[in-house]
Design an enzyme around this catalytic site. Structure first.
Site, PDB file in Angstrom:
ATOM      1  N   SER A 120     -19.188  55.312 -59.446  1.00 20.54           N
ATOM      2  CA  SER A 120     -18.396  55.120 -60.657  1.00 20.54           C
ATOM      3  C   SER A 120     -17.160  54.299 -60.331  1.00 20.54           C
ATOM      4  CB  SER A 120     -17.974  56.487 -61.210  1.00 20.54           C
ATOM      5  OG  SER A 120     -16.915  56.392 -62.135  1.00 20.54           O
ATOM      6  N   TYR A 129     -14.530  65.095 -59.446  1.00 19.58           N
ATOM      7  CA  TYR A 129     -15.501  64.062 -59.801  1.00 19.58           C
ATOM      8  C   TYR A 129     -15.187  62.741 -59.109  1.00 19.58           C
ATOM      9  CZ  TYR A 129     -18.009  60.621 -62.654  1.00 19.58           C
ATOM     10  OH  TYR A 129     -18.810  59.591 -63.076  1.00 19.58           O
TER      11      TYR A 129
END
Length: 261
Positions: free
Chosen positions: A138, A151
């Site tokens: 990401s 995350y």
């Protein structure tokens, strides 16, 4: 005919990978928690493209799930030519105030399951001197993210891990690619419990189809990493290393903090 195994295949980027690969005459092993969604997708792809689609209903945060997947593939006599570690999730909020078990599950899914599946299927690829692995990271991997701390850290791990494997395995004709999309049109913000007002401020730059297209192009080129998104996405990855960390963290903390935190 090659075979690809995709985790998190029932929706979003994983589903888009399945659709694209099926259209290119690739058999599939689809892994996700939702049996209904998996079966619907498998039936549709089998009927449309006349390929073989196997489904494995598994929660990758559960003990033994990765072993069950590998054993099931072996029992079916399948050779995995492309592994796509796509499954992952996030949880928005102040780490100290969030549910401990859910934070641990992020690590179990985003890191432990990915590492285990990579290790299990990479060995066969090296022996055959053929194969590819795509790990989904990401844009958040490029800087610490207040209120997405676990995350973002897990995605940073994926980048470092994948690029190291790219270097280790290129001599075996095994391609390793990590993809780093910016915001994508998926259910990410809802599933991560983002406050609606904050999610609305995030520009959804890429479609799942764009992510898949650019990922497969990068894999074909032999790249170790590809950043996917518009100009802002690429600027973030280039500029963040040069901004003093304290300044960057202050900016991000204010940007992602809401009245609910």
């Amino acid at each position: 005919m090659p075979t690809a195994l995709i985790t998190g295949a029932s929706s979003g980027i994983g589903k888009a990978f399945a659709q694209k690969l099926a259209a290119h005459n690739t058999n599939l092993v689809l892994v996700a928690r939702s049996e209904e969604k998996l079966n619907q997708l498998a039936k549709k792809l089998q009927e449309k493209y006349k390929i073989q689609v196997d489904t494995l209903v598994k929660d990758l945060t559960e003990t033994g799930a990765t072993h069950d997947i590998f054993d099931a593939v072996q029992a079916k006599g399948l050779t995995i030519d492309l592994l796509i570690n796509n499954a992952g999730f996030a949880e928005y909020g102040d780490f100290a105030e969030k549910d401990e078990e859910r934070q641990i599950k992020i690590v179990q899914l985003n890191i432990l399951a990915l590492v285990d599946l990579t290790h299990k299927f990479l060995q066969g690829m090296r022996q055959r001197r053929s194969g590819s692995i795509i790990n989904v990271s990401s844009l958040t991997a490029f800087q610490p993210m207040p209120y997405l701390s676990v995350y973002a850290a897990s995605k940073a791990f994926i980048v470092s891990f994948s690029q190291a494997l790219w270097a280790e395995n290129r001599h075996y004709n095994v391609r390793i690619l990590v993809i780093c999309p910016g915001p994508v049109e998926t259910g990410f913000f809802t599933e991560a419990n983002f406050p609606p007002a904050l999610a609305a401020k995030t520009n959804k730059i890429s479609t799942c189809e764009q992510v898949v297209r650019e990922s497969l192009q990068a894999l074909e080129r032999g790249d170790s990493m590809v950043v996917i998104g518009g100009m802002t996405t690429h600027l973030i990855t280039k500029l963040s290393p040069f901004v003093p960390r304290k300044i960057l963290l202050n900016i991000l903390e204010k940007q992602f903090k809401t009245k609910t935190v």
